[in-house]
Scaffold this active site. Structure first.
Site, PDB file in Angstrom:
ATOM      1  N   GLY A 167     -13.359  57.855   4.481  1.00  0.00           N
ATOM      2  CA  GLY A 167     -14.022  58.652   5.523  1.00  0.00           C
ATOM      3  C   GLY A 167     -15.178  59.490   5.034  1.00  0.00           C
ATOM      4  O   GLY A 167     -15.533  60.482   5.659  1.00  0.00           O
ATOM      5  N   SER A 168     -15.802  59.115   3.923  1.00  0.00           N
ATOM      6  CA  SER A 168     -16.920  59.935   3.432  1.00  0.00           C
ATOM      7  C   SER A 168     -18.085  59.945   4.420  1.00  0.00           C
ATOM      8  O   SER A 168     -18.761  60.960   4.586  1.00  0.00           O
ATOM      9  CB  SER A 168     -17.379  59.446   2.058  1.00  0.00           C
ATOM     10  OG  SER A 168     -18.044  58.193   2.149  1.00  0.00           O
ATOM     11  N   ASN A 169     -18.297  58.818   5.110  1.00  0.00           N
ATOM     12  CA  ASN A 169     -19.356  58.808   6.132  1.00  0.00           C
ATOM     13  C   ASN A 169     -18.962  59.658   7.333  1.00  0.00           C
ATOM     14  O   ASN A 169     -19.813  60.322   7.923  1.00  0.00           O
ATOM     15  CB  ASN A 169     -19.650  57.368   6.566  1.00  0.00           C
ATOM     16  CG  ASN A 169     -20.634  56.690   5.627  1.00  0.00           C
ATOM     17  OD1 ASN A 169     -21.803  57.002   5.610  1.00  0.00           O
ATOM     18  ND2 ASN A 169     -20.134  55.761   4.830  1.00  0.00           N
ATOM     19  N   ARG A 174     -12.321  46.690  10.743  1.00  0.00           N
ATOM     20  CA  ARG A 174     -11.769  45.676  11.638  1.00  0.00           C
ATOM     21  C   ARG A 174     -12.899  45.057  12.443  1.00  0.00           C
ATOM     22  O   ARG A 174     -13.835  45.773  12.859  1.00  0.00           O
ATOM     23  CB  ARG A 174     -10.743  46.296  12.610  1.00  0.00           C
ATOM     24  CG  ARG A 174      -9.551  46.938  11.933  1.00  0.00           C
ATOM     25  CD  ARG A 174      -8.765  45.999  11.071  1.00  0.00           C
ATOM     26  NE  ARG A 174      -8.110  44.941  11.857  1.00  0.00           N
ATOM     27  CZ  ARG A 174      -7.520  43.882  11.302  1.00  0.00           C
ATOM     28  NH1 ARG A 174      -7.535  43.715  10.004  1.00  0.00           N
ATOM     29  NH2 ARG A 174      -6.930  42.978  12.044  1.00  0.00           N
ATOM     30  N   ILE A 175     -12.832  43.759  12.650  1.00  0.00           N
ATOM     31  CA  ILE A 175     -13.818  43.088  13.495  1.00  0.00           C
ATOM     32  C   ILE A 175     -13.425  43.301  14.952  1.00  0.00           C
ATOM     33  O   ILE A 175     -12.256  43.140  15.313  1.00  0.00           O
ATOM     34  CB  ILE A 175     -13.888  41.583  13.154  1.00  0.00           C
ATOM     35  CG1 ILE A 175     -14.471  41.415  11.744  1.00  0.00           C
ATOM     36  CG2 ILE A 175     -14.731  40.853  14.199  1.00  0.00           C
ATOM     37  CD1 ILE A 175     -14.537  39.977  11.262  1.00  0.00           C
ATOM     38  N   LEU A 176     -14.383  43.735  15.757  1.00  0.00           N
ATOM     39  CA  LEU A 176     -14.124  44.032  17.165  1.00  0.00           C
ATOM     40  C   LEU A 176     -14.571  42.847  18.021  1.00  0.00           C
ATOM     41  O   LEU A 176     -15.613  42.237  17.764  1.00  0.00           O
ATOM     42  CB  LEU A 176     -14.878  45.302  17.560  1.00  0.00           C
ATOM     43  CG  LEU A 176     -14.384  46.569  16.840  1.00  0.00           C
ATOM     44  CD1 LEU A 176     -15.383  47.693  17.000  1.00  0.00           C
ATOM     45  CD2 LEU A 176     -12.998  46.979  17.351  1.00  0.00           C
ATOM     46  N   ASN A 214     -22.845  51.544  13.858  1.00  0.00           N
ATOM     47  CA  ASN A 214     -22.097  51.192  12.655  1.00  0.00           C
ATOM     48  C   ASN A 214     -23.011  51.349  11.456  1.00  0.00           C
ATOM     49  O   ASN A 214     -24.228  51.172  11.557  1.00  0.00           O
ATOM     50  CB  ASN A 214     -21.597  49.743  12.739  1.00  0.00           C
ATOM     51  CG  ASN A 214     -20.809  49.331  11.489  1.00  0.00           C
ATOM     52  OD1 ASN A 214     -19.949  50.060  11.020  1.00  0.00           O
ATOM     53  ND2 ASN A 214     -21.140  48.171  10.952  1.00  0.00           N
ATOM     54  N   HIS A 236     -23.624  49.846   7.599  1.00  0.00           N
ATOM     55  CA  HIS A 236     -23.286  48.684   6.786  1.00  0.00           C
ATOM     56  C   HIS A 236     -24.030  48.789   5.467  1.00  0.00           C
ATOM     57  O   HIS A 236     -25.235  49.073   5.456  1.00  0.00           O
ATOM     58  CB  HIS A 236     -23.703  47.406   7.542  1.00  0.00           C
ATOM     59  CG  HIS A 236     -23.427  46.152   6.794  1.00  0.00           C
ATOM     60  ND1 HIS A 236     -22.164  45.620   6.672  1.00  0.00           N
ATOM     61  CD2 HIS A 236     -24.243  45.322   6.108  1.00  0.00           C
ATOM     62  CE1 HIS A 236     -22.224  44.514   5.956  1.00  0.00           C
ATOM     63  NE2 HIS A 236     -23.485  44.312   5.601  1.00  0.00           N
ATOM     64  N   GLU A 273     -22.052  40.551  17.827  1.00  0.00           N
ATOM     65  CA  GLU A 273     -22.375  39.848  16.578  1.00  0.00           C
ATOM     66  C   GLU A 273     -22.090  40.762  15.387  1.00  0.00           C
ATOM     67  O   GLU A 273     -22.645  41.871  15.304  1.00  0.00           O
ATOM     68  CB  GLU A 273     -23.865  39.457  16.597  1.00  0.00           C
ATOM     69  CG  GLU A 273     -24.244  38.431  15.573  1.00  0.00           C
ATOM     70  CD  GLU A 273     -25.740  38.110  15.638  1.00  0.00           C
ATOM     71  OE1 GLU A 273     -26.455  38.796  16.401  1.00  0.00           O
ATOM     72  OE2 GLU A 273     -26.173  37.195  14.929  1.00  0.00           O
ATOM     73  N   GLU A 297     -26.139  56.575   2.402  1.00  0.00           N
ATOM     74  CA  GLU A 297     -25.444  56.398   3.684  1.00  0.00           C
ATOM     75  C   GLU A 297     -25.202  57.761   4.323  1.00  0.00           C
ATOM     76  O   GLU A 297     -25.374  57.956   5.532  1.00  0.00           O
ATOM     77  CB  GLU A 297     -24.111  55.686   3.477  1.00  0.00           C
ATOM     78  CG  GLU A 297     -24.245  54.267   2.958  1.00  0.00           C
ATOM     79  CD  GLU A 297     -22.900  53.606   2.747  1.00  0.00           C
ATOM     80  OE1 GLU A 297     -21.930  53.970   3.437  1.00  0.00           O
ATOM     81  OE2 GLU A 297     -22.810  52.712   1.893  1.00  0.00           O
TER      82      GLU A 297
HETATM   83  C1  GRF Z   1     -19.068  52.460   2.653  1.00  0.00           C
HETATM   84  O1  GRF Z   1     -19.740  51.696   1.684  1.00  0.00           O
HETATM   85  C2  GRF Z   1     -19.509  51.997   4.015  1.00  0.00           C
HETATM   86  O2  GRF Z   1     -20.840  51.522   4.044  1.00  0.00           O
HETATM   87  C3  GRF Z   1     -18.581  50.858   4.287  1.00  0.00           C
HETATM   88  O3  GRF Z   1     -17.317  51.358   3.849  1.00  0.00           O
HETATM   89  C4  GRF Z   1     -17.562  52.124   2.637  1.00  0.00           C
HETATM   90  C5  GRF Z   1     -16.687  53.345   2.610  1.00  0.00           C
HETATM   91  O4  GRF Z   1     -17.052  54.159   3.678  1.00  0.00           O
HETATM   92  N1  GRF Z   1     -18.582  50.496   5.664  1.00  0.00           N
HETATM   93  P1  GRF Z   1     -16.292  55.598   3.945  1.00  0.00           P
HETATM   94  O5  GRF Z   1     -16.294  56.352   2.625  1.00  0.00           O
HETATM   95  O6  GRF Z   1     -14.875  55.273   4.381  1.00  0.00           O
HETATM   96  O7  GRF Z   1     -17.123  56.280   4.993  1.00  0.00           O
END
Ligand code: GRF
Length: 195
Positions: A11-13, A90-92, A106, A108, A142, A173
């Protein structure tokens, strides 16, 4: 604007996004949902005073429709205006993405449209690319394919490994996603490019 954030891991983002939504920012985080009960991001969200929920995809044994119906029910209770996928793995299906069309983002870890899917850094290294990075895009049916709302670039350096490259991209990010969300929440779709 009310923002719900979907996570699967650290969850850092999510933390970067939540920390950015202060002061005159047009949005506030209202819910963090994880598809895995052990996600480290759940404790981090709770420590920040953000409501959390878990919709464990393993309970639905491959029935994506049932998982997404429960996810939609949990989300609707929080009345979010915007959905941010942040390390959500998860793919939605089109059923879910259609309901959130124009309201979901999202992040990526590649310079889309290159390297959709997994193992992006290893693939960039294997291809001999001179740079890598991350992209924020609108969520569509997509996978990693929606309109780009922001990109951040980093150099690939001699001796880089996927881990070292990931460590160089991740801080970008955490800068890019909040910058994109601030515009998006204000109704501005102008893409953000860093540096
Ligand atoms: C990150 O590289 C993000 O781009 C990818 O998952 C990794 C971990 O993200 N989708 P987070 O630390 O859980 O936000």
């Amino acid at each position: 604007k009310r923002v719900a954030i979907l996570i699967s891991g650290s969850g850092s983002n999510m933390v970067a996004l939540a920390e950015s939504m202060v002061g005159d920012h047009p949005a506030r985080p209202v819910l963090v949902v994880s598809n895995l009960p052990g996600a480290g991001g759940l404790g981090r969200a709770e420590a920040m005073g953000i409501a959390t929920a878990v919709v464990d995809h393993r309970r639905f044994a491959g029935d994506r429709a049932a998982f997404e119906a429960e996810l939609a029910r949990v989300l609707e209770a929080a009345r979010p205006d915007i959905l941010c996928l942040a390390g959500f793995m998860r793919i939605l299906t089109p059923w879910f993405t259609a309901r959130w069309a124009g309201r979901a983002l999202n992040i990526h870890p590649s310079l889309l449209p290159k390297y959709r899917g997994l193992d992006t850094h290893a693939r960039a290294l294997a291809a001999g690319d001179s740079e890598a990075g991350c992209s924020v895009h609108e969520v569509t049916a997509e996978l990693d394919g929606g309109p780009i709302l922001g990109q951040a670039r980093v150099p690939i350096l001699p001796g880089d490994t996927p881990e070292r490259l990931a460590a160089r991209v991740l801080p970008m990010e955490h800068e890019l996603y909040p910058a994109v969300l601030r515009r998006y929440a204000a109704g501005d779709r102008t893409p953000v490019f860093l540096p």
